[in-house]
Design a protein around this motif. Structure first.
Motif, mmCIF file in Angstrom:
data_model
loop_
_atom_site.group_PDB
_atom_site.id
_atom_site.type_symbol
_atom_site.label_atom_id
_atom_site.label_comp_id
_atom_site.label_asym_id
_atom_site.label_seq_id
_atom_site.Cartn_x
_atom_site.Cartn_y
_atom_site.Cartn_z
ATOM 1 N N ASP A 1 1.024 -1.296 0.109
ATOM 2 C CA ASP A 1 0.140 0.091 0.079
ATOM 3 C C ASP A 1 0.567 1.163 -0.161
ATOM 4 O OD1 ASP A 1 -2.500 -1.734 -0.119
ATOM 5 O OD2 ASP A 1 -3.214 -1.178 2.309
ATOM 6 N N VAL A 2 2.355 1.306 0.304
ATOM 7 C CA VAL A 2 3.006 1.799 1.064
ATOM 8 C C VAL A 2 3.460 2.327 -0.779
ATOM 9 C CG1 VAL A 2 4.508 3.628 1.942
ATOM 10 C CG2 VAL A 2 3.025 2.274 3.264
ATOM 11 N N TRP A 3 4.054 1.459 -1.494
ATOM 12 C CA TRP A 3 5.484 1.036 -2.281
ATOM 13 C C TRP A 3 4.295 0.401 -3.314
ATOM 14 C CZ3 TRP A 3 8.383 5.008 -1.054
ATOM 15 C CH2 TRP A 3 8.871 5.411 -0.084
ATOM 16 N N PRO A 4 3.514 0.997 -3.782
ATOM 17 C CA PRO A 4 2.507 0.082 -4.681
ATOM 18 C C PRO A 4 3.184 -0.702 -5.839
ATOM 19 C CG PRO A 4 1.677 2.196 -4.960
ATOM 20 C CD PRO A 4 2.532 2.507 -4.277
ATOM 21 N N ASP A 5 4.241 0.331 -6.183
ATOM 22 C CA ASP A 5 4.948 -0.539 -7.759
ATOM 23 C C ASP A 5 5.554 -1.558 -7.208
ATOM 24 O OD1 ASP A 5 4.508 2.181 -9.084
ATOM 25 O OD2 ASP A 5 6.157 3.279 -9.174
ATOM 26 N N HIS A 6 6.225 -1.968 -6.164
ATOM 27 C CA HIS A 6 6.516 -2.918 -5.334
ATOM 28 C C HIS A 6 6.362 -4.454 -4.866
ATOM 29 C CE1 HIS A 6 9.514 0.663 -5.137
ATOM 30 N NE2 HIS A 6 10.524 -0.678 -4.516
ATOM 31 N N ARG A 7 6.525 -5.107 -5.208
ATOM 32 C CA ARG A 7 6.349 -6.915 -4.297
ATOM 33 C C ARG A 7 6.733 -6.684 -3.329
ATOM 34 N NH1 ARG A 7 6.829 -10.572 -7.749
ATOM 35 N NH2 ARG A 7 4.883 -11.613 -6.432
ATOM 36 N N GLY A 8 5.971 -6.872 -2.116
ATOM 37 C CA GLY A 8 6.556 -6.901 -1.044
ATOM 38 C C GLY A 8 6.013 -7.759 0.190
ATOM 39 N N GLY A 9 4.857 -8.589 -1.030
ATOM 40 C CA GLY A 9 4.348 -9.977 -0.283
ATOM 41 C C GLY A 9 3.676 -9.589 0.991
ATOM 42 N N ARG A 10 4.217 -9.788 2.409
ATOM 43 C CA ARG A 10 3.259 -9.942 3.912
ATOM 44 C C ARG A 10 4.073 -8.802 4.231
ATOM 45 N NH1 ARG A 10 3.883 -15.651 5.148
ATOM 46 N NH2 ARG A 10 1.850 -15.251 6.533
ATOM 47 N N ASP A 11 5.239 -8.275 3.994
ATOM 48 C CA ASP A 11 5.890 -7.276 4.652
ATOM 49 C C ASP A 11 5.242 -6.029 4.668
ATOM 50 O OD1 ASP A 11 7.976 -8.994 4.075
ATOM 51 O OD2 ASP A 11 9.064 -7.681 2.895
ATOM 52 N N ARG A 12 5.279 -5.764 6.093
ATOM 53 C CA ARG A 12 5.119 -3.784 6.393
ATOM 54 C C ARG A 12 5.813 -2.912 7.115
ATOM 55 N NH1 ARG A 12 0.198 -5.229 7.683
ATOM 56 N NH2 ARG A 12 -0.597 -3.695 9.308
ATOM 57 N N ILE A 13 5.560 -1.975 7.206
ATOM 58 C CA ILE A 13 6.171 -0.956 7.563
ATOM 59 C C ILE A 13 5.245 0.010 8.304
ATOM 60 C CG2 ILE A 13 6.527 1.491 6.678
ATOM 61 C CD1 ILE A 13 7.048 0.714 4.020
ATOM 62 N N TYR A 14 5.773 0.452 10.172
ATOM 63 C CA TYR A 14 5.156 0.241 10.748
ATOM 64 C C TYR A 14 6.420 2.000 10.897
ATOM 65 C CZ TYR A 14 3.454 -3.725 12.277
ATOM 66 O OH TYR A 14 2.829 -4.508 12.897
ATOM 67 N N ALA A 15 5.253 3.233 11.748
ATOM 68 C CA ALA A 15 5.498 4.235 11.944
ATOM 69 C C ALA A 15 4.785 4.786 13.022
ATOM 70 C CB ALA A 15 5.749 5.344 10.368
ATOM 71 N N ASP A 16 5.571 5.693 13.301
ATOM 72 C CA ASP A 16 4.757 6.516 14.796
ATOM 73 C C ASP A 16 4.084 8.124 13.866
ATOM 74 O OD1 ASP A 16 5.139 5.026 17.021
ATOM 75 O OD2 ASP A 16 7.279 6.162 17.200
ATOM 76 N N VAL A 17 3.067 7.865 14.827
ATOM 77 C CA VAL A 17 2.117 9.136 14.176
ATOM 78 C C VAL A 17 0.756 9.368 15.331
ATOM 79 C CG1 VAL A 17 0.482 9.901 12.444
ATOM 80 C CG2 VAL A 17 1.781 7.874 11.732
#
Lengths: 210, 95, 92
Positions: C67-83
Motif C-alpha cells: 500500500d505504501v509502495w504500489p510499484d513494488h511487491r512486498g508480499g506480507r512485509d509491513r512498514i510501521y511508523a509513529d504518527v
C-alpha cells in the motif's frame, strides 16, 4: 572562564580535525561565557556518551532469552525492565522492545533524522545515520538486509519500524540455535549491535573461546 | 507531494550503504554534549534543533556530516533566539 | 481524537512547511493502529520555542508494504511508523 583571552586549547586537538571542530569549541566557549550552558553538563554528557555501548542492550536481550517472564516485562515496558537489571534507560521517555521470531523480523530506521536508543546501544553507527540507509530501509528493506548479508525467507514478515517521534526501538533478535547450554553472560556476547537494530542476526557461538 | 531534504524515506537512490565504522571524534562528542546542555538549561530544545537542521539548503544538508548539521542548527537557532549575536562564532574564530 | 488498537486509519495528506514528524511517504496512506504509545509534547509548536502543549497522543501505525509502495511487491512485509493523533483520520 570569564575573559576573552582567545586561548581555547585546554585540551589536545586531533591533527586531522575538520573546521567544524574549531567551531564546536568556539560555540562551547561562547555559550559557557554567556551562561547558556553549564560546562559540567557538557563534560557529564560526553562521559555518559562514551560510557554507553551495545553491551547494555545485549544484557537485556540475553536475560530475555533465558527468562521468559523477564522477556514479557521487557516487551511491555522496556524502560522498567532496563532499570530492573541496573541499566540506565536514558532520557528517552519510552523505549519499546520488538521481538524477532521465526515469523516476524523487525528492522529499525529513522527516516527523518537518526533517532536511536543511545542509552542502551551507545551512539549509532554512521551507516544508520546515512542517507542511503534512511532512504532505502523503508522502500527496499529486503535489499538493504541483503547488503548486510541477511536473506530472509519469503514467508517471514519483514516489519520496518520508522522511529519518527519520541519512541526509541530496540530489537530482541532470535536466540541462535546450539546455544541451549550457554549461560546468560555467554549469550550476551552473541548479541551484536546490528542484531538489535535488526539488520543482522545474533551471532552464532564463537568457535574459539578466548 | 513535495519531499523536504531531510524526509528521506523512499528517496530514490542506488547509493550503497557505507558501512565503515568510526568512533565519534572529540568535536562530535562535544557537539552532542553542547546540544544536550542547551536542552538542560532550557536555551534550546531538540525540536528546535531538528527545525534548524531541516532549514538547511538541500545542498548544504546533503554535504554536511551528521554533527555538522547539529552545529549549523544550534548556531542558527541560538542566533534566531538572540542567545548569539549574528556572526558571533565567526568573530570568535577569527579572534 | 483518540484511536484504538486494530482500528483502520488514514494519514492526512496535507502539506506542512514547518517542523513535523510525519514522513511524506505515508501521507495519504491507510494503515492500522498497532499500538497506542502515550502522549507527548507537540514537536510542531515546541520546534518554535513554545511549550508543545497540549500533548498529543502518539500511535504506532502499520501499513502493508504494497500500500505504501504500489510499484513494488512486498508480499506480507509491513512498514510501521509513529504518527501523532492530529495526523490521523478515520476511514470511511
Amino acid at each position: 572562564m570569564s575573559h576573552h583571552d582567545h586561548d581555547h586549547s585546554h585540551e589536545p586537538v586531533a591533527a586531522d580535525e575538520p573546521p567544524a571542530g574549531a567551531r564546536a569549541r568556539a560555540l562551547e566557549e561562547l555559550l559557557v561565557e554567556k551562561g547558556a550552558i553549564d560546562r559540567d553538563d557538557v563534560r557529564h554528557r560526553i562521559d555518559w556518551l562514551v560510557s554507553r555501548s551495545p553491551a547494555d542492550g545485549a544484557r537485556l536481550v540475553a536475560r530475555a532469552w533465558v527468562d521468559p517472564a523477564f522477556k514479557e516485562r521487557l516487551l511491555v515496558d522496556a524502560r522498567a525492565a532496563a532499570l530492573e537489571v541496573g541499566l540506565d534507560p536514558g532520557p528517552s521517555p519510552l523505549v519499546v522492545a520488538l521481538e524477532n521470531t521465526d515469523a516476524v523480523h523487525h528492522v529499525v530506521v529513522c527516516t527523518l533524522c537518526s533517532c536511536y536508543p543511545k542509552a542502551l546501544l551507545g551512539p549509532p553507527p554512521d551507516w544508520y545515520k546515512s542517507l542511503p540507509y534512511r532512504s532505502r530501509a523503508v522502500s527496499d528493506p529486503r535489499g538493504v538486509l541483503g547488503e548486510f548479508g541477511l536473506t530472509l525467507d519469503e514467508d517471514v514478515e519483514v516489519r520496518v519500524v520508522d522511529s519518527t517521534a519520541d519512541i526509541r526501538y530496540l530489537v530482541i533478535p532470535r536466540r541462535p540455535g546450539g546455544t541451549e547450554g550457554m549461560r546468560e553472560e555467554e549469550l550476551a556476547a552473541l548479541v551484536t549491535r546490528d542484531s538489535m537494530i535488526g539488520v543482522s542476526r545474533a551471532g552464532p557461538p564463537l568457535l574459539f573461546k578466548s | 507531494m513535495e519531499q523536504a531534504v531531510h524526509d528521506r524515506g523512499g528517496w530514490p537512490t542506488d547509493a550503497p550503504i557505507d558501512r565503515h565504522e568510526h568512533e565519534l571524534a572529540d568535536w562530535e562528542l562535544l557537539t552532542d554534549a553542547i546540544v544536550d546542555a542547551l536542552e538542560r538549561s532550557g536555551a534550546m530544545n531538540v525540536d528546535e534543533l531538528r527545525r534548524g537542521i531541516e532549514s538547511m539548503s538541500p545542498t548544504e544538508y546533503e554535504r554536511a556530516s551528521y554533527y555538522e548539521r547539529w552545529l549549523y542548527s544550534a548556531e542558527s537557532i541560538l542566533t534566531e533566539k538572540g542567545v548569539l549575536a549574528p556572526g558571533e562564532v565567526d568573530r570568535r574564530l577569527a579572534g | 481524537m483518540s484511536y484504538r488498537v486494530g482500528q483502520q486509519v488514514r494519514v492526512a495528506e496535507r502539506s506542512h512547511d514547518g517542523h513535523h514528524r510525519t514522513p511524506s511517504y505515508i501521507k495519504g496512506k491507510t494503515g492500522r493502529v498497532e499500538r497506542a504509545h502515550a502522549s507527548f509534547t507537540n514537536p510542531e509548536t515546541r520546534g518554535y520555542g513554545r511549550d508543545g502543549l497540549p500533548e498529543k497522543e502518539l500511535y504506532l501505525v502499520g501499513f502493508a508494504y504494497d500500500d505504501v509502495w504500489p510499484d513494488h511487491r512486498g508480499g506480507r512485509d509491513r512498514i510501521y511508523a509513529d504518527v501523532f493523533e492530529h495526523w490521523l483520520e478515520v476511514t470511511a
